[in-house]
Motif scaffolding. Sequence first.
Motif, PDB file in Angstrom:
ATOM      1  N   SER A  33       0.828  -1.203   0.000  1.00 43.92           N
ATOM      2  CA  SER A  33       0.000   0.000   0.000  1.00 43.92           C
ATOM      3  C   SER A  33       0.864   1.255   0.000  1.00 43.92           C
ATOM      4  O   SER A  33       0.566   2.224  -0.715  1.00 43.92           O
ATOM      5  N   ILE A  34       1.935   1.247   0.789  1.00 43.70           N
ATOM      6  CA  ILE A  34       2.833   2.403   0.845  1.00 43.70           C
ATOM      7  C   ILE A  34       3.517   2.614  -0.500  1.00 43.70           C
ATOM      8  O   ILE A  34       3.610   3.745  -0.991  1.00 43.70           O
ATOM      9  N   VAL A  35       3.982   1.539  -1.123  1.00 45.70           N
ATOM     10  CA  VAL A  35       4.649   1.655  -2.429  1.00 45.70           C
ATOM     11  C   VAL A  35       3.657   2.138  -3.488  1.00 45.70           C
ATOM     12  O   VAL A  35       3.996   2.971  -4.337  1.00 45.70           O
ATOM     13  N   GLY A  36       2.422   1.672  -3.427  1.00 49.34           N
ATOM     14  CA  GLY A  36       1.398   2.158  -4.358  1.00 49.34           C
ATOM     15  C   GLY A  36       1.137   3.644  -4.184  1.00 49.34           C
ATOM     16  O   GLY A  36       0.964   4.385  -5.163  1.00 49.34           O
ATOM     17  N   ALA A  37       1.139   4.097  -2.928  1.00 51.55           N
ATOM     18  CA  ALA A  37       0.964   5.531  -2.673  1.00 51.55           C
ATOM     19  C   ALA A  37       2.155   6.324  -3.194  1.00 51.55           C
ATOM     20  O   ALA A  37       1.988   7.424  -3.737  1.00 51.55           O
ATOM     21  N   LEU A  38       3.371   5.768  -3.053  1.00 48.80           N
ATOM     22  CA  LEU A  38       4.554   6.450  -3.594  1.00 48.80           C
ATOM     23  C   LEU A  38       4.491   6.542  -5.116  1.00 48.80           C
ATOM     24  O   LEU A  38       4.903   7.560  -5.698  1.00 48.80           O
ATOM     25  N   LEU A  39       3.985   5.498  -5.759  1.00 49.83           N
ATOM     26  CA  LEU A  39       3.808   5.559  -7.216  1.00 49.83           C
ATOM     27  C   LEU A  39       2.839   6.686  -7.590  1.00 49.83           C
ATOM     28  O   LEU A  39       3.079   7.431  -8.546  1.00 49.83           O
ATOM     29  N   THR A  40       1.763   6.800  -6.839  1.00 54.41           N
ATOM     30  CA  THR A  40       0.786   7.861  -7.111  1.00 54.41           C
ATOM     31  C   THR A  40       1.398   9.240  -6.915  1.00 54.41           C
ATOM     32  O   THR A  40       1.238  10.134  -7.762  1.00 54.41           O
ATOM     33  N   TRP A  41       2.126   9.421  -5.806  1.00 59.38           N
ATOM     34  CA  TRP A  41       2.781  10.708  -5.560  1.00 59.38           C
ATOM     35  C   TRP A  41       3.798  11.027  -6.647  1.00 59.38           C
ATOM     36  O   TRP A  41       3.937  12.183  -7.063  1.00 59.38           O
ATOM     37  N   GLY A  42       4.518  10.020  -7.097  1.00 59.58           N
ATOM     38  CA  GLY A  42       5.493  10.226  -8.168  1.00 59.58           C
ATOM     39  C   GLY A  42       4.836  10.678  -9.455  1.00 59.58           C
ATOM     40  O   GLY A  42       5.331  11.578 -10.147  1.00 59.58           O
ATOM     41  N   LEU A  84       7.047   7.772 -17.492  1.00 58.43           N
ATOM     42  CA  LEU A  84       7.200   6.508 -18.209  1.00 58.43           C
ATOM     43  C   LEU A  84       7.810   5.443 -17.305  1.00 58.43           C
ATOM     44  O   LEU A  84       7.317   4.307 -17.236  1.00 58.43           O
ATOM     45  N   LEU A  85       8.865   5.796 -16.587  1.00 61.01           N
ATOM     46  CA  LEU A  85       9.528   4.825 -15.714  1.00 61.01           C
ATOM     47  C   LEU A  85       8.661   4.441 -14.522  1.00 61.01           C
ATOM     48  O   LEU A  85       8.629   3.277 -14.115  1.00 61.01           O
ATOM     49  N   ILE A  86       7.935   5.401 -13.944  1.00 58.58           N
ATOM     50  CA  ILE A  86       7.060   5.089 -12.825  1.00 58.58           C
ATOM     51  C   ILE A  86       5.920   4.178 -13.288  1.00 58.58           C
ATOM     52  O   ILE A  86       5.583   3.198 -12.622  1.00 58.58           O
ATOM     53  N   GLY A  87       5.341   4.495 -14.435  1.00 55.37           N
ATOM     54  CA  GLY A  87       4.254   3.666 -14.954  1.00 55.37           C
ATOM     55  C   GLY A  87       4.700   2.263 -15.326  1.00 55.37           C
ATOM     56  O   GLY A  87       3.935   1.304 -15.220  1.00 55.37           O
ATOM     57  N   ALA A  88       5.942   2.132 -15.736  1.00 52.46           N
ATOM     58  CA  ALA A  88       6.455   0.823 -16.156  1.00 52.46           C
ATOM     59  C   ALA A  88       7.230   0.113 -15.052  1.00 52.46           C
ATOM     60  O   ALA A  88       7.849  -0.915 -15.303  1.00 52.46           O
ATOM     61  N   ALA A  89       7.195   0.632 -13.827  1.00 54.75           N
ATOM     62  CA  ALA A  89       8.013   0.074 -12.747  1.00 54.75           C
ATOM     63  C   ALA A  89       7.718  -1.405 -12.504  1.00 54.75           C
ATOM     64  O   ALA A  89       8.639  -2.216 -12.388  1.00 54.75           O
ATOM     65  N   ASN A  90       6.448  -1.777 -12.426  1.00 60.72           N
ATOM     66  CA  ASN A  90       6.103  -3.186 -12.200  1.00 60.72           C
ATOM     67  C   ASN A  90       6.593  -4.073 -13.332  1.00 60.72           C
ATOM     68  O   ASN A  90       7.125  -5.161 -13.101  1.00 60.72           O
ATOM     69  N   ALA A  91       6.420  -3.622 -14.558  1.00 65.43           N
ATOM     70  CA  ALA A  91       6.849  -4.419 -15.711  1.00 65.43           C
ATOM     71  C   ALA A  91       8.368  -4.538 -15.765  1.00 65.43           C
ATOM     72  O   ALA A  91       8.904  -5.609 -16.082  1.00 65.43           O
ATOM     73  N   ILE A  92       9.074  -3.464 -15.445  1.00 63.02           N
ATOM     74  CA  ILE A  92      10.542  -3.492 -15.466  1.00 63.02           C
ATOM     75  C   ILE A  92      11.069  -4.462 -14.415  1.00 63.02           C
ATOM     76  O   ILE A  92      11.929  -5.301 -14.699  1.00 63.02           O
TER      77      ILE A  92
END
Length: 103
Positions: A33-42, A84-92
């Motif tokens: 949940s924290i990492v998901g929130a960091l992705l959103t903030w990013g 681009l990198l934040i959106g592709a973080a899971n795939a990378i």
Amino acid sequence: MVASGLARWSLAAADPGISPNEDGLPGLPVVRSIVGALLTWGLVACVAGLVVSVIVWALAHQQGNYQYASGGKSGVVVSAGGALLIGAANAIVGFFAGLGSGV
């Protein structure tokens, strides 16, 4: 002597049988949940950076200040690359984890 060296190498390269365990430590849902929130903030920061950079680029170009216009262009590229990198973080991470498990 060469055969014993090869035997030691094959033992060292044997698979220890360890794999990721989602039940090994408590609190994994909270960390996700924290990492998901960091992705959103990013992503929000990238949008804000993109908007500010486009405004700087447009105003500087209109006033003939090409140094600031160049900085605005750089900000646009950095913000877009960050998104681009934040959106592709899971795939990378998934790609390289799969690549690493095949070694």
